[in-house]
Design a protein around this motif. Sequence first.
Motif, PDB file in Angstrom:
ATOM      1  N   UNK A 136       0.827  -1.196   0.000  1.00  0.00           N
ATOM      2  CA  UNK A 136       0.000   0.000   0.000  1.00  0.00           C
ATOM      3  C   UNK A 136       0.866   1.252   0.000  1.00  0.00           C
ATOM      4  N   UNK A 137       0.223   2.404  -0.023  1.00  0.00           N
ATOM      5  CA  UNK A 137       0.935   3.677  -0.088  1.00  0.00           C
ATOM      6  C   UNK A 137       1.944   3.783   1.045  1.00  0.00           C
ATOM      7  N   UNK A 138       3.130   4.269   0.714  1.00  0.00           N
ATOM      8  CA  UNK A 138       4.184   4.398   1.714  1.00  0.00           C
ATOM      9  C   UNK A 138       4.942   3.112   1.959  1.00  0.00           C
ATOM     10  N   UNK A 139       4.625   2.064   1.189  1.00  0.00           N
ATOM     11  CA  UNK A 139       5.339   0.805   1.339  1.00  0.00           C
ATOM     12  C   UNK A 139       4.795  -0.099   2.423  1.00  0.00           C
ATOM     13  N   UNK A 140       3.623   0.214   2.979  1.00  0.00           N
ATOM     14  CA  UNK A 140       3.058  -0.631   4.031  1.00  0.00           C
ATOM     15  C   UNK A 140       2.589  -1.950   3.444  1.00  0.00           C
ATOM     16  N   UNK A 141       2.916  -3.056   4.137  1.00  0.00           N
ATOM     17  CA  UNK A 141       2.548  -4.388   3.682  1.00  0.00           C
ATOM     18  C   UNK A 141       1.289  -4.865   4.381  1.00  0.00           C
ATOM     19  N   UNK A 142       0.359  -5.402   3.600  1.00  0.00           N
ATOM     20  CA  UNK A 142      -0.881  -5.972   4.124  1.00  0.00           C
ATOM     21  C   UNK A 142      -0.969  -7.411   3.620  1.00  0.00           C
ATOM     22  N   UNK A 143      -1.189  -8.352   4.526  1.00  0.00           N
ATOM     23  CA  UNK A 143      -1.203  -9.761   4.143  1.00  0.00           C
ATOM     24  C   UNK A 143      -2.380 -10.087   3.229  1.00  0.00           C
ATOM     25  N   UNK A 144      -2.074 -10.787   2.139  1.00  0.00           N
ATOM     26  CA  UNK A 144      -3.098 -11.286   1.223  1.00  0.00           C
ATOM     27  C   UNK A 144      -3.365 -12.759   1.492  1.00  0.00           C
ATOM     28  N   UNK A 145      -2.284 -13.546   1.626  1.00  0.00           N
ATOM     29  CA  UNK A 145      -2.446 -14.987   1.820  1.00  0.00           C
ATOM     30  C   UNK A 145      -1.245 -15.565   2.545  1.00  0.00           C
ATOM     31  N   UNK A 146      -1.516 -16.485   3.467  1.00  0.00           N
ATOM     32  CA  UNK A 146      -0.483 -17.263   4.146  1.00  0.00           C
ATOM     33  C   UNK A 146      -0.232 -18.526   3.319  1.00  0.00           C
ATOM     34  N   UNK A 147       0.974 -18.666   2.797  1.00  0.00           N
ATOM     35  CA  UNK A 147       1.306 -19.803   1.944  1.00  0.00           C
ATOM     36  C   UNK A 147       1.956 -20.950   2.699  1.00  0.00           C
ATOM     37  N   UNK A 148       2.223 -20.761   3.985  1.00  0.00           N
ATOM     38  CA  UNK A 148       2.947 -21.780   4.755  1.00  0.00           C
ATOM     39  C   UNK A 148       2.208 -23.119   4.854  1.00  0.00           C
ATOM     40  N   UNK A 149       0.864 -23.172   4.802  1.00  0.00           N
ATOM     41  CA  UNK A 149       0.230 -24.496   4.792  1.00  0.00           C
ATOM     42  C   UNK A 149       0.543 -25.318   3.548  1.00  0.00           C
ATOM     43  N   UNK A 150       1.001 -24.657   2.485  1.00  0.00           N
ATOM     44  CA  UNK A 150       1.244 -25.336   1.210  1.00  0.00           C
ATOM     45  C   UNK A 150       2.731 -25.555   0.928  1.00  0.00           C
ATOM     46  N   UNK A 151       3.591 -24.677   1.474  1.00  0.00           N
ATOM     47  CA  UNK A 151       5.013 -24.714   1.173  1.00  0.00           C
ATOM     48  C   UNK A 151       5.797 -25.026   2.446  1.00  0.00           C
ATOM     49  N   UNK A 152       6.612 -26.084   2.402  1.00  0.00           N
ATOM     50  CA  UNK A 152       7.449 -26.424   3.548  1.00  0.00           C
ATOM     51  C   UNK A 152       8.712 -25.567   3.594  1.00  0.00           C
ATOM     52  N   UNK A 153       9.119 -25.049   2.422  1.00  0.00           N
ATOM     53  CA  UNK A 153      10.331 -24.224   2.348  1.00  0.00           C
ATOM     54  C   UNK A 153      10.022 -22.946   1.581  1.00  0.00           C
ATOM     55  N   UNK A 154      11.028 -22.197   1.226  1.00  0.00           N
ATOM     56  CA  UNK A 154      10.860 -20.844   0.715  1.00  0.00           C
ATOM     57  C   UNK A 154       9.880 -20.740  -0.456  1.00  0.00           C
ATOM     58  N   UNK A 155       8.988 -19.747  -0.368  1.00  0.00           N
ATOM     59  CA  UNK A 155       8.211 -19.338  -1.534  1.00  0.00           C
ATOM     60  C   UNK A 155       9.161 -18.653  -2.512  1.00  0.00           C
ATOM     61  N   UNK A 156       8.716 -18.528  -3.773  1.00  0.00           N
ATOM     62  CA  UNK A 156       9.658 -18.046  -4.767  1.00  0.00           C
ATOM     63  C   UNK A 156       8.972 -17.100  -5.749  1.00  0.00           C
ATOM     64  N   UNK A 157       9.106 -17.345  -7.031  1.00  0.00           N
ATOM     65  CA  UNK A 157       8.632 -16.409  -8.045  1.00  0.00           C
ATOM     66  C   UNK A 157       7.114 -16.502  -8.219  1.00  0.00           C
TER      67      UNK A 157
END
Length: 299
Positions: A80-101
């Motif tokens: 969002x404006x000013x670089x504030x991050x707002x969570x869209x989705x938690x991917x940890x239930x699907x990925x055991x290791x790093x998310x990527x592209x």
Amino acid sequence: MPDREVTVLLDRLVFPECPRWHEGRLWFADMHDRKVWAMTQHAQSQLICEVPGQPAGIGWLPDGTLQVVSMTDRTLWRVEKGGRLVEVADLSPFFAYNANDMVIDATGRAYIGNFGFDLSGGGEPTSTSMVCVEPDGEAWVVIEGLLFPNGAVVTPDNATLIVAESFGQRLSAYDINEDGSLANPRVWADLRPNVPDGMCLDAEGGIWVADPVSKGVMRVLEDGLITEWVSTGDRGAYACALGGSDLRTLYVCTAESSNPARTVELRSGHIEAIRVDVPGLDIHAAPRDLNDVRASASR
């Protein structure tokens, strides 16, 4: 093949990745420095946001909203404006290791890959999945059995997803159904012995693919014909994007190493530029209302 000149535009980056040309600027993640930047074709840069979990894939919804993948905490964020991050989705239930592209299609669905194993810790390579995240944040596994899904593109007609399987040494293609599911899996290009990483489409349907192991970028056609190869010398090429005022500049993210234990100390990351013949696709030139896009996509 023509002899292409390679020009360094930015240096002293930590580990640049996931470049995208959008609204007249090159956007990219300096992954291990935990920052997302945008720069003009004259290398004037602006800090967009900081991502504590290391930014990876970036993209825009049809209404112009910027989204970014956070690798280590396996989260998709809205910026969002000013670089504030707002969570869209938690991917940890699907990925055991790093998310990527990530690539976002014309209806606003985000297709996100992941490592599948502990790459930095010397884990044993194994197959993994890609996840589809709807614009409202609903996430679901869209395809399984991939070998390190990495860079990805969607064709201009929004009909085909093509993903680089780095450890499979191939580009794999899937038909995109109306509900976002994928069908008709096939090998778009067998690239052995090359190792594909980030990539981008051009206006003639060719794909420029970065290869960090062979240290260069190649232009490849469906069925695997390589029409060009440009060496990046002793530096690995990790991703690329077509842009510039005429969309004929290939921007390449390079570095001496991808190992997080070394990249901060080395600060060897570059954004390099190569002039090419076939222009890219200005798919983000005119952001549209998400409902309008979905309606037109379903007709």
